[in-house]
Design an enzyme around this catalytic site. Structure first.
Site, short mmCIF file in Angstrom:
data_model
loop_
_atom_site.label_atom_id
_atom_site.label_comp_id
_atom_site.label_asym_id
_atom_site.label_seq_id
_atom_site.Cartn_x
_atom_site.Cartn_y
_atom_site.Cartn_z
N ASP A 30 0.85 -1.19 0.00
CA ASP A 30 0.00 0.00 0.00
C ASP A 30 0.88 1.22 0.00
OD1 ASP A 30 -3.27 0.27 0.77
OD2 ASP A 30 -2.07 2.10 0.91
N THR A 122 -13.23 -2.68 -8.95
CA THR A 122 -14.38 -2.58 -9.84
C THR A 122 -14.08 -1.50 -10.88
OG1 THR A 122 -15.81 -3.23 -8.03
CG2 THR A 122 -16.87 -2.15 -9.91
N PHE A 152 -16.77 -9.85 -5.28
CA PHE A 152 -18.18 -9.72 -4.90
C PHE A 152 -18.38 -9.74 -3.39
CE2 PHE A 152 -18.10 -11.43 -9.21
CZ PHE A 152 -19.02 -10.61 -9.86
N ARG A 154 -18.91 -8.90 0.53
CA ARG A 154 -19.64 -7.84 1.23
C ARG A 154 -18.90 -7.49 2.50
NH1 ARG A 154 -24.61 -11.35 2.62
NH2 ARG A 154 -22.82 -12.72 2.79
N LYS A 207 -19.66 -7.36 -13.03
CA LYS A 207 -19.61 -6.78 -11.67
C LYS A 207 -20.60 -5.61 -11.56
CE LYS A 207 -18.39 -5.41 -7.65
NZ LYS A 207 -18.77 -6.12 -6.44
N ALA A 255 -36.98 -3.05 3.16
CA ALA A 255 -37.16 -1.61 2.96
C ALA A 255 -36.35 -0.85 4.00
CB ALA A 255 -38.63 -1.26 3.06
N GLY A 256 -35.80 0.29 3.63
CA GLY A 256 -34.97 1.05 4.56
C GLY A 256 -34.75 2.46 4.07
N CYS A 263 -19.84 0.98 -2.48
CA CYS A 263 -19.96 0.38 -3.81
C CYS A 263 -21.21 0.80 -4.59
CB CYS A 263 -19.91 -1.15 -3.70
SG CYS A 263 -18.28 -1.73 -3.18
N1 NAD Z 1 -15.31 -2.41 -0.18
C1 NAD Z 1 -16.05 -3.36 -0.72
O1 NAD Z 1 -16.95 -3.92 -0.08
C2 NAD Z 1 -15.80 -3.80 -2.14
C3 NAD Z 1 -16.40 -4.98 -2.62
C4 NAD Z 1 -16.16 -5.39 -3.93
C5 NAD Z 1 -15.34 -4.61 -4.75
N2 NAD Z 1 -14.79 -3.45 -4.28
C6 NAD Z 1 -13.92 -2.68 -5.16
O2 NAD Z 1 -12.57 -2.92 -4.79
C7 NAD Z 1 -11.78 -1.75 -4.99
C8 NAD Z 1 -11.10 -1.37 -3.68
O3 NAD Z 1 -12.08 -1.02 -2.73
P1 NAD Z 1 -11.75 -0.85 -1.18
O4 NAD Z 1 -13.04 -0.63 -0.49
O5 NAD Z 1 -10.85 -1.96 -0.75
O6 NAD Z 1 -10.90 0.52 -1.23
P2 NAD Z 1 -10.02 1.15 -0.06
O7 NAD Z 1 -10.07 2.62 -0.28
O8 NAD Z 1 -10.40 0.58 1.26
O9 NAD Z 1 -8.54 0.62 -0.36
C9 NAD Z 1 -7.76 1.00 -1.44
C10 NAD Z 1 -6.31 1.03 -0.98
O10 NAD Z 1 -5.46 1.18 -2.13
C11 NAD Z 1 -4.34 1.97 -1.77
N3 NAD Z 1 -3.71 2.47 -2.99
C12 NAD Z 1 -4.21 3.34 -3.90
N4 NAD Z 1 -3.34 3.51 -4.92
C13 NAD Z 1 -2.29 2.70 -4.67
C14 NAD Z 1 -1.08 2.41 -5.37
N5 NAD Z 1 -0.78 2.99 -6.55
N6 NAD Z 1 -0.21 1.54 -4.81
C15 NAD Z 1 -0.51 0.96 -3.62
N7 NAD Z 1 -1.64 1.18 -2.93
C16 NAD Z 1 -2.52 2.05 -3.45
C17 NAD Z 1 -4.94 3.02 -0.85
O11 NAD Z 1 -3.95 3.63 -0.03
C18 NAD Z 1 -5.96 2.19 -0.06
O12 NAD Z 1 -5.38 1.68 1.13
C19 NAD Z 1 -12.74 -0.69 -5.52
O13 NAD Z 1 -12.70 -0.69 -6.92
C20 NAD Z 1 -14.10 -1.17 -5.05
O14 NAD Z 1 -15.14 -0.73 -5.88
C21 NAD Z 1 -15.00 -3.05 -2.98
#
Ligand code: NAD
Length: 434
Positions: A30, A122, A152, A154, A207, A255-256, A263
């Site tokens: 990260d 995504t 996918f 949650r 997705k 309902a909510g 997402c």
């Molecule tokens: N959160 C969910 O429930 C969920 C579920 C399915 C899919 N997604 C998808 O997954 C992706 C990530 O979502 P998330 O919720 O984990 O995001 P997040 O913001 O929690 O995490 C992203 C991380 O990536 C790091 N980062 C960004 N650019 C970087 C780079 N160049 N090098 C290294 N690290 C880098 C950021 O510092 C951050 O810690 C999104 O596209 C989201 O739509 C999320």
């Protein structure tokens, strides 16, 4: 197998820990040094049930490490996952791909030997093509394939979802890459989770189609709830009456206050934008997004109506801030709209959430935070239940009524029974129920 996970957020950290638990060797990268330092101290930067133990176990057994140093990690990896954020682009709602493309450039510079670059974030249709172009342009000599593998899971049930998924979607036409992906997911495949192979563009769209469909289902039942309120029907009975039909299914029919989270809001918007760009607008999703964004603030008006038409000078207690239980994620949480609508109408807001108050403090202003549900209710003129944490499902109603200055409860999750609440002397308002 050696795996690099770029991005150690909700998806990257859970996926990395689960792949390590399958026996692969995983390094999570990260760019946020504070996050990596915390992980290396054994602290988990997010709240996700079971994650702390899973991470600790795999770190202890030497299969899971954390670093900010992308290049050596990618050089050693056979599979490099991109799991960085894809938020809404400010202004137009397209997915902001800055982080994905930056990760692609960083990965390109470090690739060594045949490498499968996997987009788990995504991303809109065609992003895989652009990632491939970026890597090819940066490193014409590199031996690699770019695969789409949308996630996918949650939040709140992320580990179980990752380890027992309904399906695994693999988007690639490259047979060698498909082999690598099958090896990575073999432990799941043996448990009979179907592995669906398709083209990269189809996987990317799958997705968005999944999230847009679920958002539509929620919005449908929310509008049926509004109609129930007008005609004196009960939305929970309607939901059961239609949900037991296998063609419909009972999930996502609660309902909510409107969907929120990290997402659905951004993914519906991004799909709408993609569809408009390709001149194949998806009007049903356009309507869903519009209806949902109106709804969240309308919930503030519902509270105001329950308080007799004005909340000026009143104190409103809000239970639950995160967009759903069992997460600390506040991104696009309905509580934000509800609270700002109440503040705009002159109310003071007191709130309590078991995990979300840290993140909420950075997003909301002028909110007083309580130490528990009863402290939150104390001397308030109404209480609003916004997020259905288990902790709020069996409140001591007598104690609650004594704590409140006025016995008004607005239950935006239909947790309590209207007859029971009235018997306890509450003015009780819920969603779509007489
Ligand atoms: N959160 C969910 O429930 C969920 C579920 C399915 C899919 N997604 C998808 O997954 C992706 C990530 O979502 P998330 O919720 O984990 O995001 P997040 O913001 O929690 O995490 C992203 C991380 O990536 C790091 N980062 C960004 N650019 C970087 C780079 N160049 N090098 C290294 N690290 C880098 C950021 O510092 C951050 O810690 C999104 O596209 C989201 O739509 C999320």
């Amino acid at each position: 197998m050696q795996v690099a996970m770029i991005g150690a957020g909700y998806v990257g950290l859970v996926s990395g820990a689960c792949f390590a638990d399958f026996g692969h060797t995983v390094c999570c990268v990260d760019k946020d040094p504070a996050k990596i330092e915390a992980l290396n101290r054994g602290e988990i930067p997010i709240f996700e049930p079971g994650l702390a133990d899973l991470v600790a176990k795999n770190v202890r057994e030497g299969r899971l490490t954390f670093t900010t140093d992308l290049a050596p990690t990618v050089r050693n990896a056979e599979a490099v996952f991109i799991a960085v954020g894809t938020p809404s682009r400010r202004g137009d709602g397209h997915a902001d791909l800055t982080y994905v493309y930056q990760a692609a450039r960083d990965i390109a510079a470090a690739i060594d030997g045949y490498t499968v670059v996997v987009t788990k974030s995504t991303v809109p249709v065609g992003t895989g093509d652009e990632v491939e172009r970026i890597i090819r342009e940066t490193r014409p000599d590199a031996d690699f394939a770019v695969v789409s593998n949308p996630e996918f899971l949650r939040e709140g049930a992320a580990i179980a979802d990752f380890k027992r998924p309904d399906r695994i979607v693999i988007g690639t036409e490259d047979e060698r890459a498909k082999g690598v992906m099958t090896d990575l997911y073999r432990p799941l495949y043996l448990n009979q989770s179907p592995l669906l192979a398709m083209s990269r563009r189809t996987a990317e769209l799958t997705k968005y189609a999944a999230n847009a469909f679920l958002a539509t289902k929620i919005t449908f039942i929310n509008e049926i709830a509004d109609l129930c309120e007008q005609v004196g029907a009960n939305v929970q009975d309607v939901a059961r009456g239609i949900g037991l039909d296998n063609r419909i299914g009972s999930k996502f029919l609660h309902a909510g206050p409107g969907y929120g989270g990290s997402c659905f809001p951004k993914d519906t918007l991004a799909l709408i934008k993609t569809a408009q760009d390709y001149e194949a607008p998806i009007r049903i999703v356009e309507t869903v997004a519009a209806v949902n964004s109106q709804r969240k603030r309308a919930m503030g008006r519902k509270v105001i109506a329950a308080c007799g038409g004005s909340v000026r000078g009143k104190t409103i207690a809000v239970l639950g801030l995160t967009f759903k239980p069992n997460t600390d994620d506040m991104r696009d949480a309905p509580s934000i709209d509800v609270i700002t609508a109440l503040q705009d109408a002159g109310a003071r807001v007191k709130a309590y959430d078991p995990e979300g108050m840290g993140a909420a403090k950075a997003m909301l202003t002028d909110v007083d935070y309580a130490t528990d549900a009863y402290d939150c209710a104390r001397d308030a003129d109404a209480l609003v239940l916004v997020t259905e944490w288990d902790l709020f499902r069996a409140l001591d109603l007598r104690r609650l009524k004594t704590a409140l200055a006025a016995p008004v409860v607005v239950d935006l999750r239909n947790v309590y029974r209207p007859d029971e609440m009235r018997r306890h002397g509450f003015t009780y308002v819920s969603i779509g129920r007489p």
